[in-house]
Scaffold this motif. Structure first.
Motif, short mmCIF file in Angstrom:
data_model
loop_
_atom_site.label_atom_id
_atom_site.label_comp_id
_atom_site.label_asym_id
_atom_site.label_seq_id
_atom_site.Cartn_x
_atom_site.Cartn_y
_atom_site.Cartn_z
N MET A 272 10.77 11.78 4.50
CA MET A 272 11.52 11.59 5.64
C MET A 272 11.13 11.33 7.13
O MET A 272 11.32 10.95 7.55
N VAL A 273 9.33 11.46 6.92
CA VAL A 273 8.15 11.44 7.88
C VAL A 273 8.23 9.42 7.75
O VAL A 273 8.16 9.20 6.39
N GLY A 274 7.70 9.38 8.88
CA GLY A 274 7.57 8.35 9.48
C GLY A 274 8.71 7.04 8.51
O GLY A 274 10.38 6.87 9.36
N ASP A 275 9.04 6.06 7.62
CA ASP A 275 9.89 4.55 7.22
C ASP A 275 11.14 5.50 6.43
O ASP A 275 11.13 4.46 5.60
N GLY A 276 10.62 7.21 6.29
CA GLY A 276 11.55 7.67 5.09
C GLY A 276 11.03 6.70 3.99
O GLY A 276 9.67 5.95 3.51
N VAL A 277 11.69 6.58 2.69
CA VAL A 277 11.22 6.14 1.58
C VAL A 277 11.79 4.21 0.86
O VAL A 277 10.62 4.30 0.17
N HIS A 278 11.68 3.68 2.13
CA HIS A 278 11.02 1.98 2.15
C HIS A 278 9.78 2.44 2.35
O HIS A 278 9.05 0.88 2.52
N ALA A 279 8.16 3.39 2.88
CA ALA A 279 7.04 3.43 2.70
C ALA A 279 6.39 3.37 1.65
O ALA A 279 5.73 4.23 2.01
N VAL A 280 7.28 4.62 1.25
CA VAL A 280 6.51 4.83 -0.40
C VAL A 280 5.91 3.54 -1.14
O VAL A 280 7.04 2.86 -1.79
N ASP A 281 4.72 3.17 -1.42
CA ASP A 281 4.20 2.11 -2.05
C ASP A 281 3.00 2.40 -2.79
O ASP A 281 2.74 3.73 -1.89
N PHE A 282 2.30 1.76 -2.96
CA PHE A 282 0.69 2.02 -3.19
C PHE A 282 0.17 2.62 -2.70
O PHE A 282 -0.38 3.56 -2.40
N GLY A 283 -0.20 1.48 -0.59
CA GLY A 283 -0.95 2.05 -0.06
C GLY A 283 0.08 3.58 0.76
O GLY A 283 -1.17 4.08 1.10
N PHE A 284 1.03 3.32 0.18
CA PHE A 284 1.36 5.00 0.93
C PHE A 284 0.55 6.49 0.11
O PHE A 284 -0.23 7.44 0.07
N ILE B 26 -9.34 -5.92 -5.79
CA ILE B 26 -8.36 -6.53 -6.93
C ILE B 26 -8.69 -8.31 -6.19
O ILE B 26 -8.79 -8.91 -5.30
N ASP B 27 -8.70 -9.48 -7.60
CA ASP B 27 -9.37 -10.08 -7.75
C ASP B 27 -10.54 -10.85 -7.16
O ASP B 27 -11.02 -11.51 -6.34
N GLY B 28 -11.23 -9.47 -7.39
CA GLY B 28 -12.95 -9.34 -6.72
C GLY B 28 -12.83 -9.07 -5.44
O GLY B 28 -13.86 -9.13 -4.63
N VAL B 29 -12.08 -9.03 -4.73
CA VAL B 29 -12.32 -8.52 -3.25
C VAL B 29 -11.66 -6.89 -2.94
O VAL B 29 -10.48 -6.48 -3.21
N LYS B 30 -12.02 -6.59 -2.52
CA LYS B 30 -12.27 -4.99 -1.78
C LYS B 30 -11.36 -4.95 -1.08
O LYS B 30 -11.00 -5.60 0.19
N THR B 31 -9.73 -4.18 -1.17
CA THR B 31 -8.98 -3.71 0.01
C THR B 31 -9.47 -3.63 0.63
O THR B 31 -10.05 -1.95 0.72
N VAL B 32 -9.28 -4.07 1.62
CA VAL B 32 -9.50 -3.04 3.08
C VAL B 32 -8.50 -2.33 4.05
O VAL B 32 -7.38 -2.98 3.94
N SER B 33 -8.14 -0.82 4.25
CA SER B 33 -7.12 -0.03 4.28
C SER B 33 -7.73 0.94 5.27
O SER B 33 -9.13 0.98 5.36
N THR B 34 -6.92 1.27 6.59
CA THR B 34 -7.73 2.13 7.05
C THR B 34 -7.71 3.96 7.64
O THR B 34 -9.31 4.15 7.27
N PHE B 35 -7.97 3.74 5.48
CA PHE B 35 -8.40 5.35 4.43
C PHE B 35 -9.36 4.72 4.18
O PHE B 35 -10.30 5.82 3.26
N CYS B 36 -9.59 3.24 4.01
CA CYS B 36 -10.81 2.84 3.22
C CYS B 36 -12.15 2.65 4.23
O CYS B 36 -12.27 2.60 5.05
N PRO B 37 -12.93 3.28 2.95
CA PRO B 37 -14.76 2.35 4.02
C PRO B 37 -15.32 2.04 3.95
O PRO B 37 -14.88 0.39 3.39
N ALA B 38 -15.87 0.75 5.24
CA ALA B 38 -15.53 -0.31 5.46
C ALA B 38 -16.85 -1.05 4.53
O ALA B 38 -17.62 -0.50 3.44
N PRO B 39 -16.59 -2.37 3.54
CA PRO B 39 -16.59 -2.53 2.41
C PRO B 39 -18.49 -3.26 2.63
O PRO B 39 -19.17 -3.12 3.50
#
Length: 159
Positions: free
Chosen positions: A60-72, A146-159
């Motif tokens: 219900m919060v945000g974009d609902g079921v369409h937002a549920v993915d790995f990042g969520f 992933i493929d030698g690159v650290k995924t950077v998201s808002t919740f990840c610390p800076a690489p």
């Protein structure tokens, strides 16, 4: 009517006891069954809160079921609050279900060996699921490489 009288299953003449073929144990059995009964009621109430909270946040919060993915999921499990929430939901659901199936086994398995075998399989499966689920929740890396690159998201610390 023909005057047929059907006696109560536990009439005063038999001292209120079950016939020997229906007795499984000789003692009172302690308080385990009463505590298991109480656990089912309390865990059911807590599970209602946990499950509906989980569904509300995920659907219900945000974009609902369409937002549920790995990042969520990664963003959610970056927070210790949601790790504990999901862990409590996992443990209570598995223990609640295990206790229910244990009760069914006790009610329907007539032979002691069958009952022991079924309960052993049940406890091993439940224990395995609790351990694996707990490991997934606490060892989940929300910032994978992933493929030698650290995924950077808002919740990840800076690489």
């Amino acid at each position: 009517m023909s005057g047929i009288v059907v006696e109560s299953p536990r009439s005063p003449g038999d001292s209120g006891r079950l016939a020997p073929q229906y007795r499984r144990s000789k003692g009172k059995g302690g308080n385990f069954e009463m505590l298991a009964w109480l656990f089912m009621r309390l865990s059911g109430v807590v599970l209602i809160v946990l499950v509906f909270g989980h569904l509300f946040v995920n659907l219900m919060v945000g974009d609902g079921v369409h937002a549920v993915d790995f990042g969520f999921v990664a963003g959610k499990w970056a927070s210790p609050f949601w790790q504990v929430w999901d862990l409590a939901m996992l443990w209570l659901a598995l223990l609640h279900g295990t206790n229910g199936v244990r009760t069914i086994i006790n009610d329907y398995a007539e032979r002691n060996a069958t009952r022991l075998t079924l309960k052993t399989v049940l406890y091993l499966a439940s224990g395995t699921m609790i351990v694996l689920g707990t490991l997934v929740i606490f060892t989940f890396d929300p910032c994978p490489v992933i493929d030698g690159v650290k995924t950077v998201s808002t919740f990840c610390p800076a690489p």
